[in-house]
Design an enzyme around this catalytic site. Structure first.
Site, PDB file in Angstrom:
ATOM      1  N   MET A   1      -8.298   2.023  -6.119  1.00 55.41           N
ATOM      2  CA  MET A   1      -7.872   3.539  -6.298  1.00 55.41           C
ATOM      3  C   MET A   1      -8.691   3.991  -5.317  1.00 55.41           C
ATOM      4  SD  MET A   1      -5.194   3.427  -8.505  1.00 55.41           S
ATOM      5  CE  MET A   1      -5.086   5.234  -8.646  1.00 55.41           C
TER       6      MET A   1
ATOM      7  N   THR B   1       8.199  -6.588  -5.776  1.00 59.98           N
ATOM      8  CA  THR B   1       8.066  -7.344  -4.516  1.00 59.98           C
ATOM      9  C   THR B   1       7.606  -6.556  -3.355  1.00 59.98           C
ATOM     10  OG1 THR B   1       9.455  -8.787  -3.153  1.00 59.98           O
ATOM     11  CG2 THR B   1      10.568  -6.722  -3.990  1.00 59.98           C
ATOM     12  N   HIS B   2       7.071  -7.299  -2.172  1.00 55.99           N
ATOM     13  CA  HIS B   2       6.827  -6.568  -1.189  1.00 55.99           C
ATOM     14  C   HIS B   2       7.641  -7.309  -0.035  1.00 55.99           C
ATOM     15  CE1 HIS B   2       3.466  -4.375  -2.357  1.00 55.99           C
ATOM     16  NE2 HIS B   2       2.500  -5.432  -2.379  1.00 55.99           N
TER      17      HIS B   2
ATOM     18  N   ARG C   1       6.004   4.724   2.228  1.00 53.23           N
ATOM     19  CA  ARG C   1       4.822   5.542   2.577  1.00 53.23           C
ATOM     20  C   ARG C   1       4.573   5.829   4.189  1.00 53.23           C
ATOM     21  NH1 ARG C   1      -1.652   4.617   0.657  1.00 53.23           N
ATOM     22  NH2 ARG C   1      -2.244   6.883   0.833  1.00 53.23           N
TER      23      ARG C   1
ATOM     24  N   LYS D   1       0.810  -1.344  -0.032  1.00 51.55           N
ATOM     25  CA  LYS D   1      -0.055  -0.010   0.069  1.00 51.55           C
ATOM     26  C   LYS D   1       0.803   1.250  -0.075  1.00 51.55           C
ATOM     27  CE  LYS D   1      -3.437  -0.984  -0.574  1.00 51.55           C
ATOM     28  NZ  LYS D   1      -3.646  -1.648  -2.075  1.00 51.55           N
ATOM     29  N   ALA D   2       2.065   1.142  -0.236  1.00 53.65           N
ATOM     30  CA  ALA D   2       2.995   2.361  -0.340  1.00 53.65           C
ATOM     31  C   ALA D   2       2.939   3.210  -1.690  1.00 53.65           C
ATOM     32  CB  ALA D   2       4.273   2.071  -0.151  1.00 53.65           C
TER      33      ALA D   2
ATOM     34  N   SER E   1      -1.602  10.198 -13.236  1.00 55.65           N
ATOM     35  CA  SER E   1      -2.190  10.964 -12.061  1.00 55.65           C
ATOM     36  C   SER E   1      -3.325  10.014 -11.304  1.00 55.65           C
ATOM     37  CB  SER E   1      -3.062  12.174 -12.701  1.00 55.65           C
ATOM     38  OG  SER E   1      -3.696  11.631 -13.294  1.00 55.65           O
ATOM     39  N   PHE E   2      -3.704  10.287 -10.154  1.00 53.02           N
ATOM     40  CA  PHE E   2      -4.681   9.360  -9.489  1.00 53.02           C
ATOM     41  C   PHE E   2      -6.013   9.106 -10.635  1.00 53.02           C
ATOM     42  CE2 PHE E   2      -8.276   8.714  -6.764  1.00 53.02           C
ATOM     43  CZ  PHE E   2      -7.785   7.645  -6.117  1.00 53.02           C
TER      44      PHE E   2
ATOM     45  N   SER F   1      -4.657   2.324   4.361  1.00 48.22           N
ATOM     46  CA  SER F   1      -4.971   1.900   3.119  1.00 48.22           C
ATOM     47  C   SER F   1      -4.932   0.379   3.244  1.00 48.22           C
ATOM     48  CB  SER F   1      -3.697   2.388   2.168  1.00 48.22           C
ATOM     49  OG  SER F   1      -3.974   2.028   0.823  1.00 48.22           O
TER      50      SER F   1
ATOM     51  N   LYS G   1      -8.335   6.497  -2.320  1.00 50.88           N
ATOM     52  CA  LYS G   1      -8.341   7.991  -2.132  1.00 50.88           C
ATOM     53  C   LYS G   1      -7.152   8.645  -2.637  1.00 50.88           C
ATOM     54  CE  LYS G   1     -11.149   9.005   1.812  1.00 50.88           C
ATOM     55  NZ  LYS G   1     -11.276   9.419   3.443  1.00 50.88           N
TER      56      LYS G   1
HETATM   57  P1  A3P Z   1      -5.318   4.649  -0.677  1.00 51.56           P
HETATM   58  O1  A3P Z   1      -5.902   3.446  -0.297  1.00 51.56           O
HETATM   59  O2  A3P Z   1      -4.961   5.378   0.398  1.00 51.56           O
HETATM   60  O3  A3P Z   1      -6.053   5.435  -1.512  1.00 51.56           O
HETATM   61  P2  A3P Z   1      -0.213  -0.014  -3.639  1.00 51.56           P
HETATM   62  O4  A3P Z   1      -0.211  -0.018  -5.186  1.00 51.56           O
HETATM   63  O5  A3P Z   1       0.899  -0.184  -3.065  1.00 51.56           O
HETATM   64  O6  A3P Z   1      -1.198  -1.237  -3.242  1.00 51.56           O
HETATM   65  O7  A3P Z   1      -1.040   1.202  -3.021  1.00 51.56           O
HETATM   66  C1  A3P Z   1      -2.129   1.449  -3.173  1.00 51.56           C
HETATM   67  C2  A3P Z   1      -2.258   3.004  -2.652  1.00 51.56           C
HETATM   68  O8  A3P Z   1      -1.832   3.904  -3.685  1.00 51.56           O
HETATM   69  C3  A3P Z   1      -3.810   3.270  -2.659  1.00 51.56           C
HETATM   70  O9  A3P Z   1      -3.946   4.293  -1.508  1.00 51.56           O
HETATM   71  C4  A3P Z   1      -3.864   3.985  -3.889  1.00 51.56           C
HETATM   72  O10 A3P Z   1      -4.907   4.703  -3.981  1.00 51.56           O
HETATM   73  C5  A3P Z   1      -2.686   4.934  -4.111  1.00 51.56           C
HETATM   74  N1  A3P Z   1      -2.492   5.302  -5.431  1.00 51.56           N
HETATM   75  C6  A3P Z   1      -2.327   4.451  -6.545  1.00 51.56           C
HETATM   76  N2  A3P Z   1      -2.157   5.009  -7.531  1.00 51.56           N
HETATM   77  C7  A3P Z   1      -2.102   6.443  -7.306  1.00 51.56           C
HETATM   78  C8  A3P Z   1      -1.707   7.641  -7.747  1.00 51.56           C
HETATM   79  N3  A3P Z   1      -1.532   7.821  -9.195  1.00 51.56           N
HETATM   80  N4  A3P Z   1      -1.619   8.962  -7.091  1.00 51.56           N
HETATM   81  C9  A3P Z   1      -1.782   8.763  -5.871  1.00 51.56           C
HETATM   82  N5  A3P Z   1      -1.922   7.597  -5.171  1.00 51.56           N
HETATM   83  C10 A3P Z   1      -2.137   6.446  -5.895  1.00 51.56           C
END
Ligand code: A3P
Length: 296
Positions: free
Chosen positions: A257, A108-109, A131, A48-49, A229-230, A139, A259
């Site tokens: 996706m 990898t995690h 993160r 989730k980083a 972008s998000f 998250s 927040k």
């Molecule tokens: P949130 O749950 O806080 O929204 P991972 O890919 O390591 O699983 O991480 C997922 C987290 O990254 C989620 O956080 C997701 O929304 C966020 N994320 C993915 N793409 C993003 C982007 N383009 N901009 C900002 N955050 C993003």
């Protein structure tokens, strides 16, 4: 896949004390023996980083900003997750990677001490995204709710303690960031903060581009920023995990996706939890040299 996942009961095992899905533990010899190639690019993160975000950035850097090419396959196929062995008939990350042409981008995690040694033997470049723990915890809580491949998180109150104690898949956030942070002295690791990516995506995309030895025009860099972008990724079916059936990830519970912000922890942490967290954090992170921001 739907049938398999409906009957799938996640269990967790341990490798050197680190909790991992049992299916990963069962395949451990294959995973640990993974053969890296010198031109692989590894994206390493605590869950989730911002893994998927960095995957899209690195892939688009390699595709020189061509968003069409970026959409050639879902992110979890383009970038094999080497420590994941989903139930059959889904291919494991190792299997996917073995059939892939170079240069490969891999995910990898794993905490640094469990990383297959071949990555360092081949002097592979790794991008580590970190993160802040508070937002990671929130998250991960929602992710464990919606992802059938992970144990259900229980109540937020319980999860708070579980996460702090490191009893979650892939283990302690603290051990993870500290371990990878230390390894920067010895290996080719670019350490990137999620909060910095939110603050100034262009600056961080430039860093990654330079680290990978690429030279891209301003126009291409702008394009990469736009497509990663998000909002763009939330709408991109190849990046938002909607390519997986809801039997694997139920996005009606919580979207992948979700927040994408810094500071959502404020909407979840109680005042008391925040005090407990800050005390624990100080003890564990003292002397680590890592400075995380929990708000911008
Ligand atoms: P949130 O749950 O806080 O929204 P991972 O890919 O390591 O699983 O991480 C997922 C987290 O990254 C989620 O956080 C997701 O929304 C966020 N994320 C993915 N793409 C993003 C982007 N383009 N901009 C900002 N955050 C993003």
């Amino acid at each position: 896949i739907v049938k398999v996942m409906e009957n799938y009961q996640i269990t967790v095992g341990h490798i050197e004390g680190v909790p991992l899905p049992s299916i990963t533990c069962d395949a451990w010899d294959t995973i640990y023996g993974f053969q890296a190639r010198g031109d692989d690019i590894l994206i390493a993160t605590y869950p989730k980083a911002g893994t998927t975000w960095m995957q899209e950035i690195v892939d688009l850097i390699l595709q020189e900003g061509d968003a069409q090419k970026g959409r050639r396959a879902p992110c979890f196929i383009k970038v094999p997750f080497i420590d994941l062995v989903p139930p059959k008939p889904m291919p494991s990350g190792v299997e996917l990677a073995q059939t892939m042409k170079s240069p490969r981008v891999l995910k990898t995690h794993l905490p640094i001490n469990l990383l297959p040694p071949s990555f360092w033997e081949k002097n592979v470049k790794a991008v580590y995204v970190a993160r802040n723990a508070k937002d990671c915890m929130v998250s991960y809580y929602y992710f464990q709710k919606m992802n059938k491949g992970l144990p259900p998180p229980g109540t937020w109150e319980n999860y708070f303690s579980t996460f702090l104690s490191g009893d979650v898949p892939w283990g302690s956030w603290f051990d993870h960031v500290i371990g990878w942070g230390k390894a920067m002295d010895k290996h080719q690791i670019l350490f990137i903060f999620y909060e910095d990516m939110i603050e100034d995506p262009m600056r961080e995309i430039r860093k990654v581009t330079k680290f990978l030895g690429k030279d891209l025009s301003e126009e291409v860099l702008e394009n990469i920023k736009y497509h990663t972008s998000f909002q763009a990724m939330k709408e991109n079916p190849m990046a938002n995990y909607t390519a997986l059936p809801s039997a694997v990830m139920d996005q009606t519970i919580s979207p992948f996706m979700r927040k994408g912000t810094v500071g959502d922890w404020r909407n979840h942490f109680t005042v008391a939890q925040n005090i407990i967290f800050d005390e624990e954090y100080k003890k564990k992170m003292e002397g680590s040299g890592l400075n995380f921001r929990t708000e911008l």
